[in-house]
Design a protein around this motif. Structure first.
Motif, short mmCIF file in Angstrom:
data_model
loop_
_atom_site.label_atom_id
_atom_site.label_comp_id
_atom_site.label_asym_id
_atom_site.label_seq_id
_atom_site.Cartn_x
_atom_site.Cartn_y
_atom_site.Cartn_z
N ARG A 48 0.86 -1.19 0.00
CA ARG A 48 0.00 0.00 0.00
C ARG A 48 0.89 1.23 0.00
O ARG A 48 1.74 1.39 0.87
CB ARG A 48 -0.90 0.02 1.23
CG ARG A 48 -1.77 1.26 1.26
CD ARG A 48 -2.73 1.19 2.42
NE ARG A 48 -3.57 2.37 2.41
CZ ARG A 48 -3.63 3.23 3.41
NH1 ARG A 48 -2.92 3.04 4.49
NH2 ARG A 48 -4.43 4.27 3.33
N LEU A 49 0.69 2.09 -0.98
CA LEU A 49 1.49 3.30 -1.13
C LEU A 49 0.57 4.52 -1.04
O LEU A 49 -0.43 4.60 -1.75
CB LEU A 49 2.18 3.27 -2.50
CG LEU A 49 3.06 4.45 -2.86
CD1 LEU A 49 4.25 3.96 -3.66
CD2 LEU A 49 2.31 5.49 -3.65
N THR A 50 0.90 5.42 -0.12
CA THR A 50 0.17 6.68 0.00
C THR A 50 1.01 7.77 -0.62
O THR A 50 2.20 7.86 -0.36
CB THR A 50 -0.13 7.01 1.48
OG1 THR A 50 -0.89 5.93 2.05
CG2 THR A 50 -0.92 8.30 1.60
N PHE A 51 0.40 8.58 -1.49
CA PHE A 51 1.15 9.67 -2.11
C PHE A 51 0.44 10.99 -1.86
O PHE A 51 -0.75 11.04 -1.58
CB PHE A 51 1.36 9.42 -3.61
CG PHE A 51 0.10 9.37 -4.42
CD1 PHE A 51 -0.38 10.51 -5.06
CD2 PHE A 51 -0.60 8.19 -4.58
CE1 PHE A 51 -1.54 10.48 -5.82
CE2 PHE A 51 -1.76 8.14 -5.33
CZ PHE A 51 -2.23 9.29 -5.96
N SER A 52 1.23 12.05 -1.96
CA SER A 52 0.72 13.38 -1.70
C SER A 52 1.21 14.34 -2.78
O SER A 52 2.02 13.96 -3.63
CB SER A 52 1.21 13.87 -0.33
OG SER A 52 2.61 14.08 -0.37
N GLU A 53 0.76 15.57 -2.70
CA GLU A 53 1.24 16.59 -3.63
C GLU A 53 2.76 16.73 -3.53
O GLU A 53 3.44 17.02 -4.51
CB GLU A 53 0.58 17.94 -3.34
CG GLU A 53 -0.89 17.97 -3.68
CD GLU A 53 -1.54 19.33 -3.39
OE1 GLU A 53 -0.85 20.24 -2.87
OE2 GLU A 53 -2.73 19.47 -3.69
N PRO A 76 -4.17 8.38 -2.58
CA PRO A 76 -3.75 9.78 -2.47
C PRO A 76 -4.18 10.34 -1.12
O PRO A 76 -5.18 9.93 -0.56
CB PRO A 76 -4.50 10.47 -3.60
CG PRO A 76 -5.54 9.52 -4.07
CD PRO A 76 -5.27 8.19 -3.50
N VAL A 77 -3.39 11.27 -0.61
CA VAL A 77 -3.78 11.97 0.61
C VAL A 77 -5.05 12.74 0.27
O VAL A 77 -5.06 13.60 -0.60
CB VAL A 77 -2.66 12.92 1.09
CG1 VAL A 77 -3.14 13.78 2.24
CG2 VAL A 77 -1.43 12.11 1.49
N GLN A 78 -6.14 12.39 0.92
CA GLN A 78 -7.44 12.91 0.53
C GLN A 78 -7.74 14.28 1.12
O GLN A 78 -8.70 14.92 0.72
CB GLN A 78 -8.52 11.90 0.88
CG GLN A 78 -8.33 10.63 0.07
CD GLN A 78 -9.46 9.67 0.20
OE1 GLN A 78 -10.56 10.03 0.57
NE2 GLN A 78 -9.21 8.42 -0.14
N GLU A 79 -6.91 14.73 2.04
CA GLU A 79 -7.13 16.06 2.60
C GLU A 79 -6.63 17.16 1.66
O GLU A 79 -6.90 18.32 1.86
CB GLU A 79 -6.42 16.19 3.95
CG GLU A 79 -7.02 15.35 5.06
CD GLU A 79 -6.62 13.88 4.98
OE1 GLU A 79 -7.33 13.06 5.59
OE2 GLU A 79 -5.64 13.53 4.32
#
Length: 176
Positions: free
Chosen positions: A90-95, A119-122
């Motif tokens: 599981r990979l979480t990515f952000s801006e 993606p970071v949903q915030e």
């Protein structure tokens, strides 16, 4: 140790299948966990949370004392995959790190077959970060097709309902 076989047997009695999912950050290759998972391999799914290539992983996931975790997690990822070929990362990515998404997926696909991305949903995902995300997803799609052409099965899943993620004025599914 007693609850797992009890649950599996109870589910069988009801004509159902019980699947456990466990997640780890991959910093420890645990022999006890591995033995349990192997014993009940038909009923367990293992997921490792990893943020990507060395620059991304080490900037976001450090050990106490400040040392980056990439080298340790990458080595353990190979061990776990050898034991559990159905392993999911599981990979979480952000801006902040979206520009590394393609290279991170490529690295992971060189080591495992299934990657879930979130993606970071915030974050709003507008303007340049959205453009970079679209560019990265196109490159990932080309890589996926090259694996497919070679007969290699790879999977990339948007985790946690991508249609709930608002990207600009359209949902991820409509826009990308």
């Amino acid at each position: 140790a007693k609850l797992t076989p009890w649950g599996i047997n109870k589910a069988k009695e009801e004509g159902k299948e019980l699947i456990f999912t466990t997640s780890t950050n991959g910093t420890i290759y645990d022999a006890k966990l591995t033995a349990l998972l192997k014993k009940y391999k038909d009923n367990f799914r293992l997921q490792i949370s990893m943020d990507g290539v060395k620059t991304v992983q080490d900037s976001q996931r450090r050990f106490k004392g400040g040392k980056g975790s990439f080298t340790t997690v990458a080595a353990n990822l190979k061990k776990y995959y050898n034991d559990f070929p159905g392993l999911v990362v599981r990979l979480t990515f952000s801006e902040k790190n979206v520009a590394h998404l393609f290279e991170s997926i490529k690295f992971l696909w060189d080591n495992v077959d299934i990657v879930n991305i979130l993606p970071v949903q915030e974050e709003k995902w507008e303007g340049k970060p959205l453009d970079v995300l679209i560019q990265q997803l196109r490159k990932i799609a080309e890589l996926y097709l090259s694996f497919k052409d070679k007969g290699m099965k790879k999977s990339l899943n948007f985790f946690d309902a991508p249609d709930k993620l608002e990207i600009g004025r359209a949902s991820c599914r409509e826009r990308v």
